[in-house]
Structures are given as structure tokens and as C-alpha cells.
Scaffold this motif. Sequence first.
Motif, PDB file in Angstrom:
ATOM      1  N   ARG A   4       0.709  -1.288  -0.049  1.00 48.13           N
ATOM      2  CA  ARG A   4       0.080  -0.026  -0.006  1.00 48.13           C
ATOM      3  C   ARG A   4       0.857   1.213   0.060  1.00 48.13           C
ATOM      4  O   ARG A   4       0.761   2.376  -0.591  1.00 48.13           O
ATOM      5  N   ASN A 269      -9.119  -0.443  -2.368  1.00 45.75           N
ATOM      6  CA  ASN A 269      -9.267  -1.613  -1.976  1.00 45.75           C
ATOM      7  C   ASN A 269      -8.632  -2.624  -2.319  1.00 45.75           C
ATOM      8  O   ASN A 269      -8.642  -3.242  -3.325  1.00 45.75           O
ATOM      9  N   MET A 271      -5.720  -5.917  -1.534  1.00 50.16           N
ATOM     10  CA  MET A 271      -5.325  -6.973  -0.556  1.00 50.16           C
ATOM     11  C   MET A 271      -3.745  -7.746  -1.017  1.00 50.16           C
ATOM     12  O   MET A 271      -3.960  -7.748  -2.138  1.00 50.16           O
ATOM     13  N   GLU A 272      -3.109  -7.688  -0.084  1.00 50.15           N
ATOM     14  CA  GLU A 272      -1.642  -8.564  -0.512  1.00 50.15           C
ATOM     15  C   GLU A 272      -1.698  -9.971  -0.066  1.00 50.15           C
ATOM     16  O   GLU A 272      -1.877  -9.882   1.348  1.00 50.15           O
TER      17      GLU A 272
END
Length: 276
Positions: A4, A269, A271-272
Motif C-alpha cells: 500500500r 481496496n 489486498m496483498e
Amino acid sequence: MNLRNHVEKLYAQKFEEKYPLVCFLTNYVTVLDLVDMCIHSGGSPVLTDEISEAHEMVEYSKSQAVVMNFGTINREYLDIMTLTGKTANRVHVPVILDPAAITASSFRKYAIEHLLKEVKVDILKGNLGEIKFILGYDTKNKGIDSFEDEDGAEKYCIELAEKLGTVVVMTGKTDIITDGKRMAKVSNGDAKLKKICGAGSSVAAIMATYSGLTEDYFLSATVGCAVMGVASEMAEERMKEREGIRTFKTYVHDAVSMMETKELMDRLNLMEIELD
Ligand SMILES: Nc1ncnc2c1ncn2[C@@H]1O[C@H](COP(=O)(O)OP(=O)(O)O)[C@@H](O)[C@H]1O
Ligand SMILES: Cc1ncsc1CCOP(=O)(O)O
């Protein structure tokens, strides 16, 4: 720093007036969308379809990324892409491949197999049908559109990333980005993007522009998905009664050109996922 934070840092470079030069070898349908998206993203686009000079756009002109879009591929254009791609590989310039509409004919099947044999691609961005087709699976694609069920799409993306040793991006309701070791999912977007011609190609143009600013192509690919997804949400919010898809498309372009870093990050939005 997590993904992010890296997305935020790379996106912010758009405002630093670096103007990465991006060479487009693309179809004749969405060409203006691609160059506009590159400019909106802080880049500088250049185009050619002359075989004697295309590779010079990389070495002589010092392009910082090359986009290859298969949407209206022909024999000469395949030669141009192969030569330019080899030059890009030699001088370490990233190649972003958009296999648009490759499921449409046996020539296109031959063309993609040929290109992937000759050129190392840094980012391959397609819809699920295109990704499955390259792996040799049956697909439900029609022309440029995918009609695949995207549940379980991750396994195809990982398989192709491992096979080619590249970053694979699947655009869809949730975008999937993977290099086989890491995976990111971007869940921004608006279903109206499916109704505009050039949405998929535009994602590649944005990714390519950011690929001119970093050697982390997993990151630049993630930024490309994030920008398009958030821009479509901002566009949707601007829509008034009786405004249709053409207006939506204009609003998407406006949003890509005007989006502040904070607007991107507030809405993102992301997601890792670590694989293995
Ligand atoms: N059902 C959906 N809901 C929201 N966004 C979507 C949906 N399907 C695709 N998108 C978005 O539309 C853009 C283009 O993706 P896609 O339609 O898969 O490309 P292509 O034109 O190559 O098939 C991407 O930003 C993707 O995230
Ligand atoms: C209609 C069409 N035919 C060949 S390329 C093309 C446009 C590709 O558009 P998109 O970027 O939305 O896949």
C-alpha cells in the motif's frame, strides 16, 4: 514498507513531471484512449508502425516502457513487435503485453505463441479468457470480451506467471496481480467499465507509464489496476440522470487525469497475499 505504501509513493511520482516515454505498438481501435491515459498518468506517449524504425523507439529514443496490444495484429505488426521486444529486452526496457482478442483466430494463437517464444514480457495483462487461452485451456471468450466465471481465477494467473516468469494481471470484477510469489487483489471498479471499449487497453497504458518509473513491475501493475478501479468509482459518482456510457467514459478519463494521491489511497481496496 508494505505494498500500500509503495503504491502511494509510486503514484505520487506522477506529479514530479518526469514524463516517462512510452512506446505504443497497438491496435487502431483504442489508440487514442491509450495515449490519453498515458498523458493523464504523467507520461509521454510515442507511436509507430514502421518496421525500420520501431526498435529505434526503444534504444535511440530511449523509451522507458513498450506496450504491445494484439487487438488488430497482422503479420507485419507481429514482426515489428518481435524486433522491438527483443531490443527492449536487450536494453532492459519493460514490455507490457495486452493479448486483446487473441482467442478470435488461429493466426492470433500462432502470433502470441511466436511473440512469447521470442520476447520476454514483463507484464502480461488480460482478461481471464485470454489468460486461460494462452495456457491452452478452452474459453468462453467472444472477440474482446471474457464470459468466464472468475471464481478460482487465481490458479490460472499463478500458472501463467510461473510458466512465463513474468507478472500476470487478470482484470475483472476483482483484479488479480501475481508474479507467482506475491499476489495482490484490487477490488475497486464499476461494472460499467465492461460497456466501454478501451477499458482493458487503458489499464495496460497506465501500468506501462508507471513501469517507466520503477523496476518493480508487480508494483506498477498494481498501481495501474488501482488507478483505473478508483477512477471508475469517481466517474460513477459524477453521473447524473440521463447521462450514459459515453459520459461515463469521459468521466473516467477526467478522474485518471485529476486524481490526487489522497483520493486514490482513501478509496483503494487492496489486498496483498504472500504465496507458498
Ligand atoms: N464486473 C466488474 N466490476 C467492476 N469492474 C470491472 C468488472 N469487470 C471488469 N472491470 C474493470 O474493467 C477494466 C477492464 O477490464 P476488462 O473488462 O476485464 O478488460 P478487457 O477489456 O481486456 O476484457 C478493469 O479496470 C477491471 O477492473
Ligand atoms: C473492439 C476491438 N477489436 C480489436 S481491439 C478492440 C478494442 C479493445 O478494447 P478493450 O481495451 O476494451 O479490450
